[in-house]
Scaffold this motif. Sequence first.
Motif: not given
Length: 291
Positions: A180-206
């Motif tokens: 994100i700092n480098e504005h690069e593309w990345i895809v990660v395994t994510g879940w909710t709840p997690h603090w990363m949703w409060a820190r960065w603008k993210l989205k789940y892939l459909a």
Amino acid sequence: MLIIALVSGCAASPGDPADAPAGAAAHDVKLVYVDWSSCVAATRVVKAVLEQQGFRVETVPLTGSAMYSALAQGTADATVCAWLPSTHAAYYARVRNRVTNLGPNMAGTRIGLVVPDYVSIDAIDQLAAQAGRFGHRVIGIDPGAGEMAIARKAIAIYQLPLTLVEGTDASMTAALEHAINEHEWIVVTGWTPHWMWARWKLKYLADPRGSFGGAEDIDTLVRKGLQRDKPKACAVLDGFRWTAAQMQEVMAADLQPDVDADENARAWVSAHPERVAGWVSGGVDTRTGAK
């Protein structure tokens, strides 16, 4: 609707072992958890509440498989970190007749593949055409996590030319922060709840093929016989309910430098006496975490 935690949720059933885990005293409770930020927050808060009730509490981080095995074998008392019905489905299937499920302590959680909001694709089936921009990688967490097994199946189902990279919760979020700092593309395994949703603008892939399942709950599991051995502890565990927003408060505090997760949990418990009283007394609304 008000959901009342019934005493029968902690009731002993035929075939329950009569004894507590070897060497465990009546006021000792052993909680096991997976070392995810969400599980750390929940486990520490429950520990703080049990300690208020006079228990000596040990918390032990384990892999997902080992966590379920410890409960089934009676070498641990409880976990508040059972992600069901999908994420931990394989683990739970092996032990479901040897543990007691007290039901959800949090409703409406979710897992999936997550990207920063500036990434211009919106669905998993669009990953293949853009695999190069993602370095042909999906950044994952610990290899034994149920979410990783589901992610591997999703990669196969969608025939994605990407490799699932093993790591930890911490290494995954570090990679996400760097990208994100480098504005690069990345895809990660994510879940909710997690603090990363409060820190960065993210989205789940459909997920048009439903490979990650739908909304999940986080359940509380206890070993067989806990109600007989430690009824007061079992009642607290049965009453425990909270929301993603409440968990987020604890996770946010845990992100601060040089913090003590136990102290953060005790501070949160002290700041929410009415909510905690609901857990201890038994009746709580599963949507709000309050009586």
